[in-house]
Design a protein around this motif. Sequence first.
Motif, mmCIF file in Angstrom:
data_model
loop_
_atom_site.group_PDB
_atom_site.id
_atom_site.type_symbol
_atom_site.label_atom_id
_atom_site.label_comp_id
_atom_site.label_asym_id
_atom_site.label_seq_id
_atom_site.Cartn_x
_atom_site.Cartn_y
_atom_site.Cartn_z
ATOM 1 N N GLN A 117 43.897 23.418 42.785
ATOM 2 C CA GLN A 117 44.204 24.361 41.700
ATOM 3 C C GLN A 117 44.199 23.658 40.354
ATOM 4 O OE1 GLN A 117 44.191 27.566 41.975
ATOM 5 N NE2 GLN A 117 43.769 27.212 44.122
ATOM 6 N N LEU A 164 40.490 22.874 39.432
ATOM 7 C CA LEU A 164 39.787 24.082 38.973
ATOM 8 C C LEU A 164 40.013 24.367 37.493
ATOM 9 C CD1 LEU A 164 40.187 26.807 41.725
ATOM 10 C CD2 LEU A 164 38.107 25.672 40.956
ATOM 11 N N TYR A 180 48.689 33.516 43.403
ATOM 12 C CA TYR A 180 48.226 32.687 42.285
ATOM 13 C C TYR A 180 49.142 33.037 41.127
ATOM 14 C CZ TYR A 180 43.762 31.632 44.553
ATOM 15 O OH TYR A 180 42.785 31.179 45.404
ATOM 16 N N LYS A 216 50.397 36.580 40.774
ATOM 17 C CA LYS A 216 49.578 37.592 41.446
ATOM 18 C C LYS A 216 49.591 37.357 42.964
ATOM 19 C CE LYS A 216 44.972 39.478 41.351
ATOM 20 N NZ LYS A 216 43.658 39.428 40.771
ATOM 21 N N ILE A 276 48.423 37.539 46.564
ATOM 22 C CA ILE A 276 47.134 37.765 47.235
ATOM 23 C C ILE A 276 47.402 38.158 48.697
ATOM 24 C CG2 ILE A 276 44.882 36.753 47.835
ATOM 25 C CD1 ILE A 276 45.364 36.959 44.799
ATOM 26 N N SER A 278 37.086 44.218 49.962
ATOM 27 C CA SER A 278 36.595 44.441 48.603
ATOM 28 C C SER A 278 36.709 43.161 47.779
ATOM 29 C CB SER A 278 37.376 45.565 47.950
ATOM 30 O OG SER A 278 38.736 45.230 47.986
ATOM 31 N N SER A 279 35.962 43.163 46.678
ATOM 32 C CA SER A 279 35.955 41.985 45.807
ATOM 33 C C SER A 279 37.363 41.715 45.269
ATOM 34 C CB SER A 279 34.983 42.251 44.654
ATOM 35 O OG SER A 279 34.942 41.144 43.829
ATOM 36 N N GLY A 280 37.790 40.479 45.366
ATOM 37 C CA GLY A 280 39.118 40.103 44.872
ATOM 38 C C GLY A 280 40.222 40.295 45.907
ATOM 39 N N ALA A 281 39.844 40.694 47.144
ATOM 40 C CA ALA A 281 40.865 40.940 48.174
ATOM 41 C C ALA A 281 41.502 39.629 48.663
ATOM 42 C CB ALA A 281 40.245 41.686 49.349
ATOM 43 N N GLY A 282 40.764 38.507 48.522
ATOM 44 C CA GLY A 282 41.351 37.221 48.927
ATOM 45 C C GLY A 282 40.592 36.524 50.042
ATOM 46 N N LYS A 283 39.330 36.890 50.272
ATOM 47 C CA LYS A 283 38.573 36.300 51.387
ATOM 48 C C LYS A 283 38.312 34.794 51.160
ATOM 49 C CE LYS A 283 35.308 39.283 50.620
ATOM 50 N NZ LYS A 283 35.908 39.990 49.464
ATOM 51 N N SER A 284 37.863 34.484 49.932
ATOM 52 C CA SER A 284 37.615 33.049 49.653
ATOM 53 C C SER A 284 38.928 32.283 49.686
ATOM 54 C CB SER A 284 36.970 32.867 48.277
ATOM 55 O OG SER A 284 35.787 33.596 48.209
ATOM 56 N N THR A 285 39.990 32.910 49.228
ATOM 57 C CA THR A 285 41.306 32.262 49.243
ATOM 58 C C THR A 285 41.714 31.950 50.676
ATOM 59 O OG1 THR A 285 41.869 33.516 47.280
ATOM 60 C CG2 THR A 285 43.699 32.527 48.473
ATOM 61 N N GLN A 296 29.936 29.632 48.105
ATOM 62 C CA GLN A 296 29.248 30.800 47.569
ATOM 63 C C GLN A 296 28.080 30.384 46.666
ATOM 64 O OE1 GLN A 296 32.349 33.183 46.008
ATOM 65 N NE2 GLN A 296 31.201 35.081 46.076
ATOM 66 N N GLU A 316 29.915 33.862 51.643
ATOM 67 C CA GLU A 316 28.760 34.652 51.169
ATOM 68 C C GLU A 316 27.452 33.855 51.268
ATOM 69 O OE1 GLU A 316 29.097 37.741 50.010
ATOM 70 O OE2 GLU A 316 31.061 37.938 49.045
ATOM 71 N N HIS A 340 29.605 40.388 52.569
ATOM 72 C CA HIS A 340 29.549 41.837 52.369
ATOM 73 C C HIS A 340 28.291 42.386 53.040
ATOM 74 C CE1 HIS A 340 32.650 41.981 49.257
ATOM 75 N NE2 HIS A 340 32.117 40.903 48.737
HETATM 76 N N1 LIG Z 1 42.320 29.544 41.149
HETATM 77 C C1 LIG Z 1 42.737 30.783 40.920
HETATM 78 N N2 LIG Z 1 43.728 30.993 40.042
HETATM 79 C C2 LIG Z 1 44.188 32.226 39.794
HETATM 80 N N3 LIG Z 1 43.685 33.338 40.380
HETATM 81 C C3 LIG Z 1 42.677 33.189 41.256
HETATM 82 C C4 LIG Z 1 42.158 31.920 41.575
HETATM 83 N N4 LIG Z 1 41.172 32.064 42.469
HETATM 84 C C5 LIG Z 1 41.083 33.375 42.717
HETATM 85 N N5 LIG Z 1 41.990 34.057 42.000
HETATM 86 C C6 LIG Z 1 42.237 35.519 42.035
HETATM 87 O O1 LIG Z 1 42.661 35.833 43.344
HETATM 88 C C7 LIG Z 1 42.026 37.007 43.806
HETATM 89 C C8 LIG Z 1 41.340 36.728 45.125
HETATM 90 O O2 LIG Z 1 40.227 35.878 44.869
HETATM 91 P P1 LIG Z 1 39.177 35.527 46.002
HETATM 92 O O3 LIG Z 1 38.108 34.705 45.387
HETATM 93 O O4 LIG Z 1 39.880 34.962 47.154
HETATM 94 O O5 LIG Z 1 38.624 36.981 46.357
HETATM 95 P P2 LIG Z 1 37.415 37.389 47.286
HETATM 96 O O6 LIG Z 1 37.921 38.412 48.226
HETATM 97 O O7 LIG Z 1 36.769 36.197 47.876
HETATM 98 O O8 LIG Z 1 36.459 38.054 46.175
HETATM 99 P P3 LIG Z 1 34.850 38.140 46.118
HETATM 100 O O9 LIG Z 1 34.407 38.960 47.261
HETATM 101 O O10 LIG Z 1 34.614 38.827 44.812
HETATM 102 O O11 LIG Z 1 34.348 36.745 46.139
HETATM 103 C C9 LIG Z 1 41.102 37.481 42.714
HETATM 104 O O12 LIG Z 1 41.730 38.526 42.025
HETATM 105 C C10 LIG Z 1 40.949 36.286 41.799
HETATM 106 O O13 LIG Z 1 40.855 36.686 40.479
#
Ligand SMILES: Nc1ncnc2c1ncn2[C@@H]1O[C@H](COP(=O)(O)OP(=O)(O)OP(=O)(O)O)[C@@H](O)[C@H]1O
Length: 574
Positions: free
Chosen positions: A119, A122, A354, A357, A359, A378-385, A425, A506, A537
């Motif tokens: 973190q 980044l 985060y 916020k 997740i 959906s986008s921003g749901a937290g998959k990459s997290t 990605q 992705e 997706h």
């Molecule tokens: N390093 C970070 N610091 C703060 N917020 C973050 C960070 N990384 C991601 N987020 C927020 O956390 C949420 C989840 O992000 P993430 O990338 O896990 O989503 P996702 O499901 O993989 O989205 P996508 O399909 O668009 O890639 C998003 O709203 C993003 O803005």
Amino acid sequence: MRTLITYIMVFPKRSAFVLIALLLAGVAEALSLTALLPLLSIAVGESVDSKMGQLIVNMLHEIGLEPTLETILLVIVGGMFLKGAILLLTNQQVGHTVAHVATALRLDLIKALLASRWQYYLRQPAGALANSIATEAYRAANGFEHSVNVLALAIEALVYSIVALFISWEATLGSLIIGAILFMVLHRLVRATKRAGNKQTHLLRHLLTYLSDVLGSVKSLKAMARDNVADVILREQTRLLEKATRKEVTNRAALLALQEPILAALTASGLYLALVIWKLSLPEVMVMVFLLTRVLGLLNKTQRRYQQLVAQESAYWALRSAAEEARMEAERSTGTLIPTLEQGLNLRHIVFSYERKTIFSDLNIEIPVHSFTALIGSSGAGKSTLLDLLCGLAEPESGEILIDGVSLHNIDLRHWRHMIGYVSQDTVLLHDTILSNILVGDSTISVEDAERALRQAGAWDFVNSLPDGIHTIVGERGGMLSGGQRQRIAIARALAHQPKLLLLDEPTSALDPESERIICTTLQNLSKEFTIIVVSHQPAVINAANRVFIVSNGKAELLSDTGLPAVTDLKEEI
Ligand SMILES: Nc1ncnc2c1ncn2[C@@H]1O[C@H](COP(=O)(O)OP(=O)(O)OP(=O)(O)O)[C@@H](O)[C@H]1O
């Protein structure tokens, strides 16, 4: 002064070597110059009666030489040659040391950043990092060179002063006092240079950060005819930088311009005092004037070098504080257990946010080994997290990540990560050969490993058909390959170190249907050997997986665990 001392403490051996060499060079020169005294006495037909002159004459007698005009001339020239040889070695050592200092500072920062929490990493702008590695390290290393020179010149000045003291302590002391006053008067210019140097360090960091961001998105800005916006901002920053640089240059020039006439005035006064007031003999006066001109000249040079040092020192401190800050944010792995992956992964009641916020509020997922799991949502749901949590790049606030039933907390993170193959990605290939792109500098991976990985990734046939095979250069960001080929090279890179778990974020989002189909077949083949988790997706990837989770509202729900869910049904869920 603090920087000077710090440099010497950080690089003690190299500084000591350079200093000793410079000191020897100074002594060699001083000795060859003091021989001038008897030389001048002999030249004007006088007897040699000064202490220093007697010393030189005695030394020549000791080694069986007569103090004739010829021998003394030879001693002077010999001394100069010796000084030249020592200076050559010294300068070489300074050059090597400057390169070494720059490398050491760069490596220190890179190491600290790579060891920092994800973190934190980044948040670091790429441009600022590039600036630190290139500009700041270079300026900081130059600062080291100036430091050593300040010391060496000060020592040389000291040696000359001591020699001059033997001839006339009154004249030497008087000149040194006037020299010190001159030093203090002109110190204002040094302080102004320091301020200009600080400003440059700050502006350069800003400029390069902005520049790298603009260049990263130049295509879209150009396409929208908005590149002039970037141009205007960059021009403003460049103008400020130019102003700071001009200030530094003006102060340097002012110091140089003022030192010369003041030095001339001092020399003239010294000459007057020696000849008219103290009534010293002409040879003594001539040697003394020569020595004092050198002493004051050396003091001036010392001050000029010091001015250059203060202009660069802010780069050193900026670099050091960046490395220190990164070290404070170092990733701390508490676990020591060596992981296995024979049963599976289990995420239990994970809560993660985060900053403010949230997740995940209660994430539960079970992933058996040799399964092929797709994560949708959906986008921003937290998959990459979720993938970051599995790698230990993000840490849950509560809940447990279990690997074969052992908490990730207790596991050695580096060992665990070594068991992971990760395809991100936005894979960027290096402008290098396919082989280098797979090895990425890892000496534990052999060429055979790379070939195996390419076969596993379904890339061997196309790589083999290229004229240079595995040694083909892939071009800037892999631009000489198709999107599908680039992605298969990225998969091969992830497989080269023989991982057990394959995480893909992705992997087909930028591919045409045919390339996507090939990647899906590759992944299905790999799932016999590896545990695969893919974020996607794309219906084709989801169809290829045998388990599908949907991530939404801070949770994950299993949609299918038998094989092929209906694409149309899933589309609605996505
Ligand atoms: N390093 C970070 N610091 C703060 N917020 C973050 C960070 N990384 C991601 N987020 C927020 O956390 C949420 C989840 O992000 P993430 O990338 O896990 O989503 P996702 O499901 O993989 O989205 P996508 O399909 O668009 O890639 C998003 O709203 C993003 O803005």
